[in-house]
Design a protein around this motif. Structure first.
Motif, mmCIF file in Angstrom:
data_model
loop_
_atom_site.group_PDB
_atom_site.id
_atom_site.type_symbol
_atom_site.label_atom_id
_atom_site.label_comp_id
_atom_site.label_asym_id
_atom_site.label_seq_id
_atom_site.Cartn_x
_atom_site.Cartn_y
_atom_site.Cartn_z
ATOM 1 N N ALA A 6 -51.941 -14.160 -18.848
ATOM 2 C CA ALA A 6 -50.909 -13.283 -18.293
ATOM 3 C C ALA A 6 -51.336 -12.870 -16.887
ATOM 4 O O ALA A 6 -52.535 -12.918 -16.557
ATOM 5 N N PRO A 7 -50.390 -12.471 -16.042
ATOM 6 C CA PRO A 7 -50.769 -12.040 -14.694
ATOM 7 C C PRO A 7 -51.875 -10.981 -14.685
ATOM 8 O O PRO A 7 -52.719 -10.987 -13.789
ATOM 9 N N ALA A 40 -51.299 -17.579 -5.794
ATOM 10 C CA ALA A 40 -50.385 -18.727 -5.721
ATOM 11 C C ALA A 40 -50.804 -19.814 -6.711
ATOM 12 O O ALA A 40 -49.957 -20.435 -7.360
ATOM 13 N N TRP A 41 -52.114 -20.045 -6.825
ATOM 14 C CA TRP A 41 -52.628 -21.006 -7.813
ATOM 15 C C TRP A 41 -52.180 -20.592 -9.213
ATOM 16 O O TRP A 41 -51.696 -21.421 -9.989
ATOM 17 N N PHE A 42 -52.340 -19.319 -9.540
ATOM 18 C CA PHE A 42 -51.964 -18.820 -10.861
ATOM 19 C C PHE A 42 -50.468 -19.013 -11.103
ATOM 20 O O PHE A 42 -50.052 -19.482 -12.161
ATOM 21 N N GLU A 43 -49.665 -18.670 -10.123
ATOM 22 C CA GLU A 43 -48.215 -18.747 -10.270
ATOM 23 C C GLU A 43 -47.705 -20.181 -10.345
ATOM 24 O O GLU A 43 -46.625 -20.429 -10.889
ATOM 25 N N LYS A 44 -48.462 -21.135 -9.808
ATOM 26 C CA LYS A 44 -48.093 -22.546 -9.893
ATOM 27 C C LYS A 44 -48.173 -23.062 -11.325
ATOM 28 O O LYS A 44 -47.522 -24.034 -11.678
ATOM 29 N N HIS A 45 -48.996 -22.424 -12.115
ATOM 30 C CA HIS A 45 -49.132 -22.825 -13.516
ATOM 31 C C HIS A 45 -47.968 -22.228 -14.310
ATOM 32 O O HIS A 45 -47.413 -21.210 -13.940
ATOM 33 N N PRO A 50 -50.378 -25.022 -18.243
ATOM 34 C CA PRO A 50 -50.785 -23.645 -18.560
ATOM 35 C C PRO A 50 -52.218 -23.309 -18.168
ATOM 36 O O PRO A 50 -53.044 -24.189 -17.918
ATOM 37 N N ILE A 51 -52.443 -22.019 -18.143
ATOM 38 C CA ILE A 51 -53.794 -21.462 -18.096
ATOM 39 C C ILE A 51 -53.946 -20.707 -19.411
ATOM 40 O O ILE A 51 -53.069 -19.919 -19.787
#
Length: 161
Positions: A6-7, A40-45, A50-51
């Motif tokens: 989660a964020p 941005a890396w996180f949001e690209k997933h 997934p992460i």
């Protein structure tokens, strides 16, 4: 418990990643990264790439991500797998659980191939992935310089299904 990240997990994900930098085994980054730089890396997933985090006793102790390989449509069924574990949680089966989860989940994501990019001197990670059937598909000699030492990069792969 392995769950989708989660964020709110991003600061801990970055903290675990940054803890790997000084060991010079798991990343080619040489300086810590910031949460903002990784946003941005996180949001690209997302659902396709997934992460996941491994959370135990309310604390994230490791994470895994799938990232598009090479960014071209023809490679859409191939993803790069990355695994990072907090120093205090290493050698407790966290990485093994994350790899197993990623391998099991990948076919439902439309993946037929997983890749790992692992420094040649990172014997623990090479052994871990080898235990899941990853084999060396490529060897890039002396392509990275860490602390003044040239390092090899091995590309390991696993065909799914």
């Amino acid at each position: 418990m392995i769950r989708l990240a989660a964020p709110a997990d991003l600061p801990r994900i970055v903290e675990i990643y940054n803890a790997a930098i000084p060991g010079r085994l798991a990343t080619a980054d040489t300086e810590p990264v910031t949460v903002e730089a990784r946003r941005a890396w996180f949001e690209k997933h997302g659902p396709r790439r997934p992460i996941w985090v491994d959370e135990r006793d309310g604390e994230v102790i490791g994470w895994a991500s799938l990232t598009d390989f090479y960014g071209r449509p023809a490679y859409g069924a191939t993803a790069e797998l990355s695994i990072y574990v907090a120093p205090e949680a290493q050698r407790r089966g966290v990485a093994r659980a994350l790899v197993a989860h990623a391998v099991a989940a990948s076919p439902a994501l439309g993946l037929t191939t997983l890749l790992g990019f692992v420094f040649g001197h990172n014997a623990p990670s090479l052994a871990l992935l080898g235990g899941f059937g990853f084999v060396r598909w490529g060897h890039l000699p002396r392509v990275a310089v860490l602390e003044g030492v040239e390092r090899d990069l091995d590309i390991v792969g696993l065909r799914l299904g």
